[in-house]
Motif scaffolding. Structure first.
Motif, mmCIF file in Angstrom:
data_model
loop_
_atom_site.group_PDB
_atom_site.id
_atom_site.type_symbol
_atom_site.label_atom_id
_atom_site.label_comp_id
_atom_site.label_asym_id
_atom_site.label_seq_id
_atom_site.Cartn_x
_atom_site.Cartn_y
_atom_site.Cartn_z
ATOM 1 N N LEU A 147 0.682 -1.117 0.000
ATOM 2 C CA LEU A 147 -0.067 -0.190 0.122
ATOM 3 C C LEU A 147 0.935 1.166 0.082
ATOM 4 N N ASP A 148 1.987 1.121 -0.199
ATOM 5 C CA ASP A 148 2.980 2.349 -0.084
ATOM 6 C C ASP A 148 2.637 3.474 -1.038
ATOM 7 N N GLU A 149 2.034 3.179 -2.240
ATOM 8 C CA GLU A 149 1.852 4.335 -3.243
ATOM 9 C C GLU A 149 0.433 4.722 -3.288
ATOM 10 N N ILE A 150 -0.210 4.393 -2.185
ATOM 11 C CA ILE A 150 -1.685 4.790 -2.114
ATOM 12 C C ILE A 150 -1.574 6.143 -1.319
ATOM 13 N N GLY A 151 -2.136 7.329 -1.828
ATOM 14 C CA GLY A 151 -2.062 8.560 -1.237
ATOM 15 C C GLY A 151 -3.388 8.660 -0.235
ATOM 16 N N GLU A 152 -3.154 9.726 0.436
ATOM 17 C CA GLU A 152 -4.348 9.957 1.365
ATOM 18 C C GLU A 152 -5.596 10.359 0.456
ATOM 19 N N GLY A 153 -6.710 9.705 0.571
ATOM 20 C CA GLY A 153 -8.037 9.968 -0.033
ATOM 21 C C GLY A 153 -8.262 9.084 -1.332
ATOM 22 N N GLN A 154 -7.026 8.184 -1.484
ATOM 23 C CA GLN A 154 -7.102 7.403 -2.771
ATOM 24 C C GLN A 154 -7.660 5.901 -2.542
ATOM 25 N N THR A 155 -8.283 5.417 -3.441
ATOM 26 C CA THR A 155 -8.714 4.254 -3.462
ATOM 27 C C THR A 155 -8.255 3.163 -4.515
ATOM 28 N N ILE A 156 -7.771 2.164 -4.246
ATOM 29 C CA ILE A 156 -7.274 1.049 -5.200
ATOM 30 C C ILE A 156 -8.195 -0.064 -5.354
ATOM 31 N N ARG A 202 -7.347 4.688 1.466
ATOM 32 C CA ARG A 202 -6.627 5.233 2.653
ATOM 33 C C ARG A 202 -7.279 6.500 2.775
ATOM 34 N N ARG A 203 -7.861 6.645 4.051
ATOM 35 C CA ARG A 203 -8.876 7.653 4.489
ATOM 36 C C ARG A 203 -7.968 8.900 4.783
ATOM 37 N N THR A 204 -8.435 9.969 4.778
ATOM 38 C CA THR A 204 -8.193 11.268 5.053
ATOM 39 C C THR A 204 -8.416 11.605 6.731
ATOM 40 N N PRO A 205 -7.909 12.310 7.447
ATOM 41 C CA PRO A 205 -8.240 12.755 8.690
ATOM 42 C C PRO A 205 -9.857 13.323 8.618
ATOM 43 N N GLU A 206 -9.912 13.969 7.590
ATOM 44 C CA GLU A 206 -11.508 14.667 7.667
ATOM 45 C C GLU A 206 -12.618 13.412 7.096
ATOM 46 N N MET A 207 -12.086 12.550 6.404
ATOM 47 C CA MET A 207 -13.037 11.396 6.166
ATOM 48 C C MET A 207 -13.248 10.333 7.421
ATOM 49 N N ILE A 208 -12.263 10.284 8.309
ATOM 50 C CA ILE A 208 -12.428 9.390 9.227
ATOM 51 C C ILE A 208 -13.353 10.294 10.272
ATOM 52 N N LEU A 211 -9.631 1.501 4.909
ATOM 53 C CA LEU A 211 -10.929 1.013 4.822
ATOM 54 C C LEU A 211 -10.860 0.364 3.479
ATOM 55 N N GLY A 212 -11.346 -1.101 3.824
ATOM 56 C CA GLY A 212 -11.420 -2.325 2.658
ATOM 57 C C GLY A 212 -12.816 -2.775 2.702
#
Length: 97
Positions: free
Chosen positions: A34-43, A56-62, A89-90
């Motif tokens: 998961l190294d390349e997943i930035g905050e707010g991104q979904t793979i 990978r959720r942002t603090p705002e999403m959480i 989140l998965g």
């Protein structure tokens, strides 16, 4: 230490009340880098032929999810119960038709 070491997340661990053989348990988990997943991104990855979404959720999403009134939810569980680490989140996509 190196802060860029691979981050691995075990996704989709099914645990049942029945005893399962080691080969069945081995199929019940998977690891993805998961190294390349930035905050707010979904793979999207495939697990046992089905799509699994990892976000990978942002603090705002959480914070938004933690503020949800669980009485309004169909499955009344807090966000803390649904995730092991709030940053990740998965979910598995299952088509019902």
């Amino acid at each position: 230490g190196d802060d860029r070491r691979p981050v691995r997340l075990g996704v989709i661990q099914f645990v049942s009340s029945m005893s399962a053989s080691k080969d069945v348990l081995a199929l019940a988990s998977a690891e993805f880098n998961l190294d390349e997943i930035g905050e707010g991104q979904t793979i999207t990855v495939k697990w046992r032929g089905k799509p699994v979404f990892i976000k990978r959720r942002t603090p705002e999403m959480i914070a938004t999810e933690e503020a949800v009134n669980i009485a309004e939810l169909r499955d009344q569980e807090t966000d803390a119960v649904r995730v092991q680490n709030p940053e990740w989140l998965g979910g598995m996509a299952i088509c019902t038709h």
